[in-house]
Design an enzyme around this catalytic site. Structure first.
Site, PDB file in Angstrom:
ATOM      1  N   GLU A  91      -6.163  12.959   9.392  1.00  0.00           N
ATOM      2  CA  GLU A  91      -7.034  12.529   8.293  1.00  0.00           C
ATOM      3  C   GLU A  91      -8.333  12.015   8.919  1.00  0.00           C
ATOM      4  O   GLU A  91      -8.357  10.913   9.482  1.00  0.00           O
ATOM      5  CB  GLU A  91      -6.357  11.416   7.481  1.00  0.00           C
ATOM      6  CG  GLU A  91      -7.184  11.027   6.276  1.00  0.00           C
ATOM      7  CD  GLU A  91      -6.832   9.662   5.693  1.00  0.00           C
ATOM      8  OE1 GLU A  91      -7.094   9.459   4.506  1.00  0.00           O
ATOM      9  OE2 GLU A  91      -6.325   8.792   6.427  1.00  0.00           O
ATOM     10  N   ASP A 111      -5.478  -4.508  11.677  1.00  0.00           N
ATOM     11  CA  ASP A 111      -5.652  -3.361  12.591  1.00  0.00           C
ATOM     12  C   ASP A 111      -5.001  -3.643  13.941  1.00  0.00           C
ATOM     13  O   ASP A 111      -5.177  -4.726  14.513  1.00  0.00           O
ATOM     14  CB  ASP A 111      -7.145  -3.111  12.836  1.00  0.00           C
ATOM     15  CG  ASP A 111      -7.751  -2.218  11.777  1.00  0.00           C
ATOM     16  OD1 ASP A 111      -7.330  -2.326  10.613  1.00  0.00           O
ATOM     17  OD2 ASP A 111      -8.637  -1.416  12.118  1.00  0.00           O
ATOM     18  N   ASP A 141      -4.260  10.291  -2.612  1.00  0.00           N
ATOM     19  CA  ASP A 141      -5.281   9.269  -2.823  1.00  0.00           C
ATOM     20  C   ASP A 141      -6.167   9.658  -4.000  1.00  0.00           C
ATOM     21  O   ASP A 141      -5.947  10.680  -4.649  1.00  0.00           O
ATOM     22  CB  ASP A 141      -6.115   9.113  -1.551  1.00  0.00           C
ATOM     23  CG  ASP A 141      -5.314   8.412  -0.452  1.00  0.00           C
ATOM     24  OD1 ASP A 141      -4.504   7.525  -0.780  1.00  0.00           O
ATOM     25  OD2 ASP A 141      -5.491   8.769   0.729  1.00  0.00           O
ATOM     26  N   ASP A 199      -2.668   9.148  10.167  1.00  0.00           N
ATOM     27  CA  ASP A 199      -3.414   8.397   9.158  1.00  0.00           C
ATOM     28  C   ASP A 199      -4.713   7.838   9.755  1.00  0.00           C
ATOM     29  O   ASP A 199      -4.710   7.319  10.880  1.00  0.00           O
ATOM     30  CB  ASP A 199      -2.514   7.232   8.687  1.00  0.00           C
ATOM     31  CG  ASP A 199      -3.063   6.512   7.474  1.00  0.00           C
ATOM     32  OD1 ASP A 199      -3.262   7.166   6.444  1.00  0.00           O
ATOM     33  OD2 ASP A 199      -3.274   5.281   7.564  1.00  0.00           O
ATOM     34  N   ARG A 226       1.242  13.751  10.456  1.00  0.00           N
ATOM     35  CA  ARG A 226      -0.026  13.642   9.745  1.00  0.00           C
ATOM     36  C   ARG A 226      -0.553  12.272  10.186  1.00  0.00           C
ATOM     37  O   ARG A 226       0.053  11.234   9.904  1.00  0.00           O
ATOM     38  CB  ARG A 226       0.217  13.704   8.238  1.00  0.00           C
ATOM     39  CG  ARG A 226      -1.039  13.547   7.380  1.00  0.00           C
ATOM     40  CD  ARG A 226      -1.266  12.103   7.005  1.00  0.00           C
ATOM     41  NE  ARG A 226      -2.335  11.924   6.050  1.00  0.00           N
ATOM     42  CZ  ARG A 226      -2.784  10.741   5.683  1.00  0.00           C
ATOM     43  NH1 ARG A 226      -2.272   9.635   6.184  1.00  0.00           N
ATOM     44  NH2 ARG A 226      -3.753  10.633   4.811  1.00  0.00           N
ATOM     45  N   GLN A 252      -3.193  -5.570   5.943  1.00  0.00           N
ATOM     46  CA  GLN A 252      -2.988  -4.480   6.919  1.00  0.00           C
ATOM     47  C   GLN A 252      -3.841  -4.728   8.161  1.00  0.00           C
ATOM     48  O   GLN A 252      -4.873  -4.075   8.371  1.00  0.00           O
ATOM     49  CB  GLN A 252      -3.365  -3.131   6.292  1.00  0.00           C
ATOM     50  CG  GLN A 252      -2.394  -2.677   5.215  1.00  0.00           C
ATOM     51  CD  GLN A 252      -2.931  -1.509   4.398  1.00  0.00           C
ATOM     52  OE1 GLN A 252      -4.092  -1.512   3.992  1.00  0.00           O
ATOM     53  NE2 GLN A 252      -2.101  -0.522   4.134  1.00  0.00           N
ATOM     54  N   ASP A 284       0.873  -1.186   0.000  1.00  0.00           N
ATOM     55  CA  ASP A 284       0.000   0.000   0.000  1.00  0.00           C
ATOM     56  C   ASP A 284       0.905   1.229   0.000  1.00  0.00           C
ATOM     57  O   ASP A 284       0.721   2.156   0.785  1.00  0.00           O
ATOM     58  CB  ASP A 284      -0.945  -0.004   1.211  1.00  0.00           C
ATOM     59  CG  ASP A 284      -1.917   1.181   1.187  1.00  0.00           C
ATOM     60  OD1 ASP A 284      -1.983   1.861   0.135  1.00  0.00           O
ATOM     61  OD2 ASP A 284      -2.573   1.435   2.203  1.00  0.00           O
TER      62      ASP A 284
HETATM   63  C1  NOJ Z   1      -5.079   6.744   4.225  1.00  0.00           C
HETATM   64  C2  NOJ Z   1      -3.964   7.036   3.281  1.00  0.00           C
HETATM   65  O1  NOJ Z   1      -4.118   8.337   2.779  1.00  0.00           O
HETATM   66  C3  NOJ Z   1      -4.013   5.985   2.200  1.00  0.00           C
HETATM   67  O2  NOJ Z   1      -3.102   6.282   1.170  1.00  0.00           O
HETATM   68  C4  NOJ Z   1      -3.748   4.636   2.806  1.00  0.00           C
HETATM   69  O3  NOJ Z   1      -3.917   3.635   1.830  1.00  0.00           O
HETATM   70  C5  NOJ Z   1      -4.716   4.359   3.953  1.00  0.00           C
HETATM   71  N1  NOJ Z   1      -4.852   5.462   4.839  1.00  0.00           N
HETATM   72  C6  NOJ Z   1      -4.254   3.168   4.758  1.00  0.00           C
HETATM   73  O4  NOJ Z   1      -3.126   3.519   5.511  1.00  0.00           O
END
Ligand code: NOJ
Length: 555
Positions: A247, A175, A315, A205, A203, A173, A65
């Site tokens: 985010e 949790d 994204d 996530d 930042r 991934q 990712d």
């Molecule tokens: C948000 C991130 O902006 C994105 O790029 C990522 O795939 C997901 N979180 C998972 O970490």
């Protein structure tokens, strides 16, 4: 508090620039961007007016990712350099007055992380409870998939230990279980390391996913935001002026809790997804009403807090907060081909291609971004108008290497393209057409224009610190904002339509206004009383500082 806090609250005035080390500049010729290559280009960033560098994940990762799947939170991916290179980067940045923040990705780890490997090898491992397990997970509408089409639900079965584990993102991934105090301690330790190495914050996530307790057996019943406040306190103890930029892709009313409601104490900055999405709807409709309404309805934020404004990021351009018809309008306007769309909710394109490379419209969009209430955040390459490469899969289409020059390799790398993370786009957006070197030499280029805009934004603290409101411009296509700060007033006007127009504004409470000082073109418009008549061209934009009787002009 009445003290003039502009330097204390450094995150309220400035420009944040996000980049991925892997795609920025290859310093050693192996085809992969690296910390040394980035360090060499710090002067480019500082020269454009960027004040904060946000680094996407650069820790070791199987890269399934794009680095948001970490296997060691305490190290640097060897492809990108070493911890020593990281410290050199931070030191170089600080020497130029540039702050560095980094992604804190602790909602999940990679499934290759030694913690998860240990957890899945043995149910009695001390790491078992670092993740979220269930024998028979119950269907829970609150636990939705983040990447529809790329995920089959959010629970994956682990054959070896005969339980399911939770993964809000990809199955690789898992949790982390933040209800577990040992996990919280570890997250603090991770943040502590990078703070000690000089970062000015994180930042964070996927904050709502990080905090949520759904799916966790015996989860405590306390408000999950409490954990955020604990983390904030820990970070403040370690470094008083470090920020958390979160985010939180939720409607603005729900975002407030993440700031800590009126009192603060949570995130300092939150990405304003609602305004971003409504801006795109306004662009599609050539009508400022959707964004004007959303701005007017924004809740107030605590004294130390701020919105983070953006138009594009790394994204897909998510349009998930729009209604279905509204989203369809945006798709039709900016990404009609299914190959441009992703997850049924977004577009995997960059801004200039969506705006048909129309310079007037591109300038209007960035002028708006830089004058919105909040701190503007740019994604690398936006300063030169880079496009996407749709040949590159999924979200990676917008994460192609930075285009530095027209020479072979686009100035990114001397290695053959097949060793790069992704190929650059071709055609009108190839490095021969869009690159830093050529634009630096051209005073008419987008880069030169952006530099002037960033400089102006940094010199206009009214926008970062002031009280703002949307004014009635009388023309639906025009967004008119007013910012007041310490006796100074700035107006920002943006025409979302191709059709030129004229607006008439009443400057309430400014009976001593004598002129408008155009902050972008340097002209002065004399006023006859507290009323302004302003002409806006095709996708026109204007920033004015109100000149008041007897008050000296600022530069
Ligand atoms: C948000 C991130 O902006 C994105 O790029 C990522 O795939 C997901 N979180 C998972 O970490």
């Amino acid at each position: 508090m009445s003290i003039r806090a502009t330097s204390d609250q450094w995150w309220k005035n400035g420009v944040v620039y996000c980049l991925d080390v892997e795609t920025f500049r290859d310093g050693d010729g192996d085809g992969c961007g690296d910390l040394a290559g980035l360090t060499d280009r710090i002067d480019h960033l500082v020269g454009t007016g960027v004040t904060v560098l946000w680094l996407m994940p650069f820790q070791p990762s199987p890269d399934r990712d794009d680095g948001y799947d970490i296997t060691d939170f305490y190290a640097v991916d060897p492809r990108l350099g070493t911890l020593g290179d990281f410290v050199e980067l931070v030191r170089t940045a600080h020497g130029r007055g540039l702050r560095v923040i980094i992604d804190l990705v602790v909602n999940h780890t990679s499934d290759q992380h030694p913690w998860f490997q240990a957890a899945r090898a043995d149910r009695s491992s001390r790491y078992r409870d670092w993740y979220v397990w269930a024998d028979e997970p119950e269907a829970d509408p609150a636990l939705g998939e983040v990447f529809p089409g790329d995920q089959q639900g959010v629970w994956a079965y682990d054959e070896a230990t005969e339980q399911y584990y939770l993964h809000r993102f990809y199955p690789h991934q898992p949790d982390l279980n933040v209800a577990n105090p040992a996990v919280r301690t570890e997250i603090a330790r991770i943040a502590g390391l990078w703070l000690e190495l000089g970062v000015s914050g994180f930042r964070v996530d996927a904050v709502p996913f990080l905090l949520e307790m759904n799916g966790i057996e015996d989860a405590p019943t306390v408000d999950p935001h409490e954990y955020l406040f604990d983390l904030r306190q820990f970070i403040s103890r370690r470094r008083g002026d470090a920020v958390l930029l979160g985010e939180v892709n939720l409607p603005t009313e729900e975002q407030r809790e993440y700031f800590g409601d009126e009192r603060g104490g949570g995130l300092d900055l939150i990405f304003n997804f609602a305004v971003m999405e409504k801006t795109w709807l306004s662009l599609a409709r050539q009508d400022a009403t959707p964004v004007a309404e959303t701005l007017s309805a924004l809740p107030s934020v605590p004294f130390d807090c701020q919105w983070a404004s953006f138009l594009r990021n790394h994204d897909e351009l998510t349009l998930d907060q729009l209604g279905e018809h509204e989203r369809e309008e945006c798709f039709a306007a900016f990404g009609p081909d299914p190959s441009m769309q992703l997850y049924g909710r977004g577009l995997r394109r960059r801004l200039p291609t969506m705006l048909a490379n129309d310079r007037d419209r591109i300038e209007m969009a960035y002028s708006l971004l830089f004058s919105l209430p909040g701190t503007p955040v740019l994604f690398y390459g936006e300063e030169i108008g880079m496009g996407e490469n749709l040949e590159v899969p999924d979200r990676l289409a917008v994460r192609t290497p930075m285009q530095w020059s027209s020479e072979e390799g686009g100035g990114f790398s001397t290695a053959p393209v097949d060793r790069w993370p992704a190929p650059m786009p071709g055609g009108d957006f190839g490095p021969d057409k869009v690159n830093v070197a050529a634009q630096r030499r051209d005073p008419e280029s987008l880069l030169s224009w952006m530099e002037r805009l960033m400089r102006r934004r940094n010199e206009t603290p009214e926008l970062g610190f002031g009280a703002w409101k949307v004014l009635d411009s009388g023309v639906p296509a025009v967004l008119a904002q007013r910012c007041d700060w310490e006796g100074s007033t700035v107006l920002a006007l943006h025409n979302f339509a191709e059709e030129p127009c004229e607006v008439s504004l009443t400057l309430e409470g400014l009976d001593d206004a004598v002129a408008l000082d155009d902050l972008l073109d340097g002209d002065r418009h004399e006023l006859d009383g507290p009323k302004a008549e302003v002409a806006l061209g095709r996708y026109g934009y204007r920033w004015f500082r109100v000149v008041r009787e007897g008050v000296p002009l600022q530069p």
